[in-house]
Design a protein around this motif. Structure first.
Motif, PDB file in Angstrom:
ATOM      1  N   HIS B  81       1.772   1.239  -1.871  1.00 15.22           N
ATOM      2  CA  HIS B  81       1.057   1.900  -2.925  1.00 15.22           C
ATOM      3  C   HIS B  81       0.083   3.038  -2.372  1.00 15.22           C
ATOM      4  O   HIS B  81       0.368   4.342  -2.538  1.00 15.22           O
ATOM      5  CB  HIS B  81       0.013   1.038  -3.687  1.00 15.22           C
ATOM      6  CG  HIS B  81       1.230   0.318  -4.860  1.00 15.22           C
ATOM      7  ND1 HIS B  81       0.712  -0.340  -5.778  1.00 15.22           N
ATOM      8  CD2 HIS B  81       2.363   0.264  -4.623  1.00 15.22           C
ATOM      9  CE1 HIS B  81       1.697  -0.833  -6.566  1.00 15.22           C
ATOM     10  NE2 HIS B  81       2.713  -0.514  -5.987  1.00 15.22           N
ATOM     11  N   ILE B  84       2.178   6.103  -1.225  1.00 17.51           N
ATOM     12  CA  ILE B  84       2.582   6.890  -2.503  1.00 17.51           C
ATOM     13  C   ILE B  84       1.400   8.069  -2.814  1.00 17.51           C
ATOM     14  O   ILE B  84       1.729   9.146  -2.851  1.00 17.51           O
ATOM     15  CB  ILE B  84       3.102   6.106  -3.507  1.00 17.51           C
ATOM     16  CG1 ILE B  84       4.166   5.172  -3.209  1.00 17.51           C
ATOM     17  CG2 ILE B  84       3.717   6.922  -4.791  1.00 17.51           C
ATOM     18  CD1 ILE B  84       4.186   4.051  -4.408  1.00 17.51           C
ATOM     19  N   MET B  85       0.180   7.434  -2.879  1.00 18.42           N
ATOM     20  CA  MET B  85      -0.702   8.118  -3.361  1.00 18.42           C
ATOM     21  C   MET B  85      -1.112   9.251  -2.308  1.00 18.42           C
ATOM     22  O   MET B  85      -1.503  10.419  -2.874  1.00 18.42           O
ATOM     23  CB  MET B  85      -1.898   7.346  -3.727  1.00 18.42           C
ATOM     24  CG  MET B  85      -1.762   6.235  -4.805  1.00 18.42           C
ATOM     25  SD  MET B  85      -3.223   5.136  -5.097  1.00 18.42           S
ATOM     26  CE  MET B  85      -2.561   3.373  -4.996  1.00 18.42           C
ATOM     27  N   VAL B 140     -10.441 -11.130  -6.970  1.00 19.78           N
ATOM     28  CA  VAL B 140     -11.617 -10.182  -6.701  1.00 19.78           C
ATOM     29  C   VAL B 140     -11.504  -9.406  -5.502  1.00 19.78           C
ATOM     30  O   VAL B 140     -11.640  -8.099  -5.942  1.00 19.78           O
ATOM     31  CB  VAL B 140     -13.128 -10.894  -6.628  1.00 19.78           C
ATOM     32  CG1 VAL B 140     -14.127  -9.861  -6.406  1.00 19.78           C
ATOM     33  CG2 VAL B 140     -13.185 -11.763  -7.927  1.00 19.78           C
ATOM     34  N   VAL B 142      -8.453  -8.058  -4.278  1.00 14.41           N
ATOM     35  CA  VAL B 142      -7.852  -7.037  -4.380  1.00 14.41           C
ATOM     36  C   VAL B 142      -8.428  -5.943  -5.436  1.00 14.41           C
ATOM     37  O   VAL B 142      -7.864  -4.621  -5.166  1.00 14.41           O
ATOM     38  CB  VAL B 142      -6.443  -7.758  -4.957  1.00 14.41           C
ATOM     39  CG1 VAL B 142      -5.388  -6.542  -5.114  1.00 14.41           C
ATOM     40  CG2 VAL B 142      -5.813  -8.782  -3.870  1.00 14.41           C
ATOM     41  N   ARG B 143      -9.151  -6.535  -6.465  1.00 24.04           N
ATOM     42  CA  ARG B 143      -9.787  -5.486  -7.187  1.00 24.04           C
ATOM     43  C   ARG B 143     -10.498  -4.665  -6.556  1.00 24.04           C
ATOM     44  O   ARG B 143     -10.718  -3.291  -6.715  1.00 24.04           O
ATOM     45  CB  ARG B 143     -10.478  -6.049  -8.550  1.00 24.04           C
ATOM     46  CG  ARG B 143     -10.752  -5.183  -9.628  1.00 24.04           C
ATOM     47  CD  ARG B 143     -11.194  -5.839 -10.950  1.00 24.04           C
ATOM     48  NE  ARG B 143     -12.251  -6.981 -10.611  1.00 24.04           N
ATOM     49  CZ  ARG B 143     -13.507  -6.887  -9.942  1.00 24.04           C
ATOM     50  NH1 ARG B 143     -13.820  -5.614  -9.880  1.00 24.04           N
ATOM     51  NH2 ARG B 143     -14.266  -7.932  -9.929  1.00 24.04           N
ATOM     52  N   ALA B 146      -8.921  -2.012  -4.645  1.00 19.82           N
ATOM     53  CA  ALA B 146      -8.447  -0.995  -5.432  1.00 19.82           C
ATOM     54  C   ALA B 146      -9.539   0.061  -5.746  1.00 19.82           C
ATOM     55  O   ALA B 146      -9.350   1.258  -5.521  1.00 19.82           O
ATOM     56  CB  ALA B 146      -7.955  -1.733  -6.915  1.00 19.82           C
ATOM     57  N   GLU B 147     -10.822  -0.565  -6.164  1.00 21.99           N
ATOM     58  CA  GLU B 147     -12.046   0.393  -6.019  1.00 21.99           C
ATOM     59  C   GLU B 147     -12.275   1.382  -4.913  1.00 21.99           C
ATOM     60  O   GLU B 147     -12.515   2.524  -5.010  1.00 21.99           O
ATOM     61  CB  GLU B 147     -13.259  -0.285  -6.415  1.00 21.99           C
ATOM     62  CG  GLU B 147     -13.554  -0.654  -7.801  1.00 21.99           C
ATOM     63  CD  GLU B 147     -14.695  -1.386  -7.961  1.00 21.99           C
ATOM     64  OE1 GLU B 147     -14.877  -2.009  -9.146  1.00 21.99           O
ATOM     65  OE2 GLU B 147     -15.499  -1.582  -7.175  1.00 21.99           O
ATOM     66  N   GLN B 149      -9.869   2.018  -2.953  1.00 23.51           N
ATOM     67  CA  GLN B 149      -9.002   3.290  -2.723  1.00 23.51           C
ATOM     68  C   GLN B 149      -9.235   4.308  -3.633  1.00 23.51           C
ATOM     69  O   GLN B 149      -9.028   5.685  -3.424  1.00 23.51           O
ATOM     70  CB  GLN B 149      -7.530   2.694  -3.016  1.00 23.51           C
ATOM     71  CG  GLN B 149      -6.515   3.571  -3.068  1.00 23.51           C
ATOM     72  CD  GLN B 149      -6.000   4.451  -1.919  1.00 23.51           C
ATOM     73  OE1 GLN B 149      -6.664   4.222  -1.081  1.00 23.51           O
ATOM     74  NE2 GLN B 149      -5.057   5.224  -2.310  1.00 23.51           N
ATOM     75  N   GLN B 150      -9.881   3.969  -4.917  1.00 22.11           N
ATOM     76  CA  GLN B 150     -10.096   4.980  -5.887  1.00 22.11           C
ATOM     77  C   GLN B 150     -11.459   5.868  -5.299  1.00 22.11           C
ATOM     78  O   GLN B 150     -11.287   7.008  -5.520  1.00 22.11           O
ATOM     79  CB  GLN B 150     -10.724   4.486  -7.182  1.00 22.11           C
ATOM     80  CG  GLN B 150     -11.031   5.351  -8.469  1.00 22.11           C
ATOM     81  CD  GLN B 150      -9.961   5.858  -8.893  1.00 22.11           C
ATOM     82  OE1 GLN B 150      -8.777   5.565  -8.765  1.00 22.11           O
ATOM     83  NE2 GLN B 150     -10.088   6.949  -9.604  1.00 22.11           N
ATOM     84  N   MET B 151     -12.335   5.170  -4.685  1.00 17.56           N
ATOM     85  CA  MET B 151     -13.475   6.218  -4.176  1.00 17.56           C
ATOM     86  C   MET B 151     -12.906   6.986  -3.219  1.00 17.56           C
ATOM     87  O   MET B 151     -13.371   8.065  -3.093  1.00 17.56           O
ATOM     88  CB  MET B 151     -14.376   5.197  -3.380  1.00 17.56           C
ATOM     89  CG  MET B 151     -15.302   4.363  -4.316  1.00 17.56           C
ATOM     90  SD  MET B 151     -16.527   3.222  -3.539  1.00 17.56           S
ATOM     91  CE  MET B 151     -17.834   4.282  -3.117  1.00 17.56           C
ATOM     92  N   MET B 153      -9.979   8.324  -2.742  1.00 15.35           N
ATOM     93  CA  MET B 153      -9.449   9.537  -3.432  1.00 15.35           C
ATOM     94  C   MET B 153     -10.359  10.515  -4.016  1.00 15.35           C
ATOM     95  O   MET B 153     -10.332  11.631  -3.927  1.00 15.35           O
ATOM     96  CB  MET B 153      -8.385   9.076  -4.337  1.00 15.35           C
ATOM     97  CG  MET B 153      -7.030   8.441  -3.786  1.00 15.35           C
ATOM     98  SD  MET B 153      -5.748   8.204  -4.914  1.00 15.35           S
ATOM     99  CE  MET B 153      -6.793   7.667  -6.363  1.00 15.35           C
ATOM    100  N   GLU B 154     -11.329  10.060  -4.550  1.00 16.05           N
ATOM    101  CA  GLU B 154     -12.319  11.028  -5.250  1.00 16.05           C
ATOM    102  C   GLU B 154     -13.297  11.566  -4.298  1.00 16.05           C
ATOM    103  O   GLU B 154     -13.529  12.672  -4.371  1.00 16.05           O
ATOM    104  CB  GLU B 154     -13.355  10.155  -6.100  1.00 16.05           C
ATOM    105  CG  GLU B 154     -12.641   9.340  -7.288  1.00 16.05           C
ATOM    106  CD  GLU B 154     -13.484   8.553  -8.319  1.00 16.05           C
ATOM    107  OE1 GLU B 154     -14.710   8.340  -7.896  1.00 16.05           O
ATOM    108  OE2 GLU B 154     -12.913   8.126  -9.388  1.00 16.05           O
ATOM    109  N   LYS B 172     -15.024  -1.846   0.961  1.00 13.99           N
ATOM    110  CA  LYS B 172     -14.077  -2.341  -0.407  1.00 13.99           C
ATOM    111  C   LYS B 172     -12.680  -2.209   0.272  1.00 13.99           C
ATOM    112  O   LYS B 172     -11.939  -3.084   0.130  1.00 13.99           O
ATOM    113  CB  LYS B 172     -14.599  -1.593  -1.350  1.00 13.99           C
ATOM    114  CG  LYS B 172     -15.774  -1.505  -2.261  1.00 13.99           C
ATOM    115  CD  LYS B 172     -15.874  -0.843  -3.301  1.00 13.99           C
ATOM    116  CE  LYS B 172     -17.072  -0.551  -4.120  1.00 13.99           C
ATOM    117  NZ  LYS B 172     -17.254  -1.636  -5.082  1.00 13.99           N
TER     118      LYS B 172
END
Lengths: 327, 327
Positions: B81, B84-85, B140, B142-143, B146-147, B149-151, B153-154, B172
């Motif tokens: 994933h 892809i991102m 927990v 994996v979540r 995900a956080e 990865q979001q950070m 990207m931001e 994370k």
């Protein structure tokens, strides 16, 4: 008993639980993206079914709520990822997650919903040994759903999809999760082995009927009611049971005209209407509804093992609701 | 004790198990896409760590293999994933999953690897009550990944990322899974509460050091050795600890030149070399290695609680290997 009232009561409990479950994590954007679909409503059929089965076997429906919510989160995770893959811009009358945010955020939001589901599952109030079984069943189901989605996508480039293949695909992509919802509800509720088995069947048949009805609504439903553009299944060349039947039966000019429109992404409204009329004349829509009705009858039969109760009546009414719904 | 030999022995066991686990499902394309990264090799650090900790507490490392493989599947799912991102075309010297197949198939393959991980987890040979705890911890984690990865990207659109924010992000995105690997190994192996706690810390510190070393290799590693283009972190404007330090310290012309190149997707080889030289002169790479060394020292300290054993020696050697590795 008024079905819609009964469902509304259960939905209210579930919505409250979901809202609290989704208030999780430290990243604001991710939180919003995760809640985007769940907070836009939805029928909550899977957790409602889980509760009903729990109640039907022992009156312990409340204990099944976390498990039901886990399945609702899984359902929402698949919607988020499917919409990226199908490039769908709308869902439940609102813009899709990757349209409001972006594709990377939507991929992550789906992954986070997926993991949250297993987090919620770990808190299920049931014996640890049952939890192990539920974990296995849930994990297998999600993998099977992924297989169904892969099949669905592969169908798009094939004109020779058989009815059997279509049924296998929706069995994986849709009915498997319904089946898990009803099976899990009966298991957590403390049902007998036979009850759990029949509950699983009930969910499977209901899910098959549900998906076929969904395909019918995708062809001839009311756009304002179903919350997404009606022509999109035709424009995307989606291999529903209706399309499969049409490919089998259409001949001559009708076939030629249908093939011109089906899968043509720039088809206009007139063309969509033409395709709808062709499918109607070919009897493909009627045929699909007949299939849905047959699954409904099988779902009713699976309920026979359960004692008479208010919940059993709701489960029966739900079958008819699902295969005749307009949205 | 020769570290590489010891690791190779463990890797062979894990690879065999992974191969058998990945022979699953009914869709040929999906199977191939799921196996694309796992079959291309990899260090298998997470399952190796799980086995080592299991052995360190009780000699029961073998029992931890399914859990370790579940984590390896999760690791591979996040790679699919993430690529892809990040629109990365290469990984482990081969084309990325979405490049060989397509984005939809890669999304599904990631999801299927994710669900397979939980399927494997459900088969862990441990008490049912411990399984519940492992399920919660894994979900927990994996979540949290995900956080992270979001950070990550931001961060790409921000020039003011602090070192603390960077460390939170890699905590994370990377260290959480290492920590789960070592914690789970000690737990399944039957370690004491204190051993499990220290094992978790060891994994976390090792993971932090690992990621910082990874960032260093992304800037100055040997392309042929690491299997992906070296300039990509600079071209993508990736906020590594090196970049964060450079943003803090660079002044005048050097800063101007660096900002011209950093995040410029069409930067040529000469420009990449310039950026590397600037980072070197600013001491940013040296600073990063110092941080990695500090985490290594903490990881060593966390091992103190364990009795002397061959496995403990390997765990020590692994720390030094991870923060000094060239690939």
């Amino acid at each position: 008993m008024e079905l819609s009232e009964e469902l509304e009561k259960k939905r209210a409990v579930i919505n409250k639980e979901l809202e609290s479950l989704l208030d999780v994590g430290e990243n604001a954007t991710l939180k919003k993206a995760m809640s985007h679909y769940p907070s836009a409503g939805g029928k909550r059929l899977r957790p409602v079914l889980t509760m009903l089965l729990g109640d039907a076997v022992s009156g312990e429906g409340k204990r099944t709520i976390p498990f039901g919510c886990a399945l609702e989160l899984i359902h929402n995770f698949t919607l988020v990822h499917d919409d990226i893959m199908d490039e769908d811009e709308f869902r439940r009358g609102i813009k899709s997650v990757h349209t409001v945010f972006d594709v990377p955020t939507a991929i992550i939001a789906g992954d986070a919903l997926f993991s949250l589901a297993f987090e919620v599952l770990s808190a299920t109030e049931t014996e640890d040994s049952k939890l192990r079984k539920l974990l296995e069943d849930t994990a297998v189901t999600v993998r099977v759903i992924a297989e169904g989605q892969q099949m669905d996508m592969e169908f798009e480039s094939r004109d020779d999809v058989s009815e059997d293949e279509y049924l296998t695909m929706i069995g994986k992509k849709t009915a498997s999760l319904f089946s898990l919802a009803t099976k899990g509800g009966a298991l957590i509720g403390g049902g007998t082995e036979e009850q759990v088995e029949e509950a699983s069947k009930y969910g499977r048949f209901l899910g098959m009927g549900f998906q076929i009805r969904d395909d019918i609504l995708g062809i001839k439903g009311d756009e304002k009611v179903i919350g997404k553009p009606v022509g999109s299944d035709i424009r995307n060349g989606k291999r529903t049971i209706i399309a499969v039947k049409a490919f089998e039966d259409l001949k001559g000019d009708e076939r030629k005209r249908f093939l011109e429109i089906f899968g043509n992404e720039s088809a206009g409204e007139e063309e969509i209407k033409d395709a709808q009329a062709i499918l109607d004349r070919a009897g493909a829509i009627k045929y699909a509804q007949k299939c849905a009705d047959e699954y409904a009858a099988k779902a009713h039969k699976a309920l026979e093992i359960f004692e008479e109760s208010k919940e059993k009546e709701i489960l029966k009414a739900l079958v008819d609701f699902v295969i005749l719904r307009e949205k």
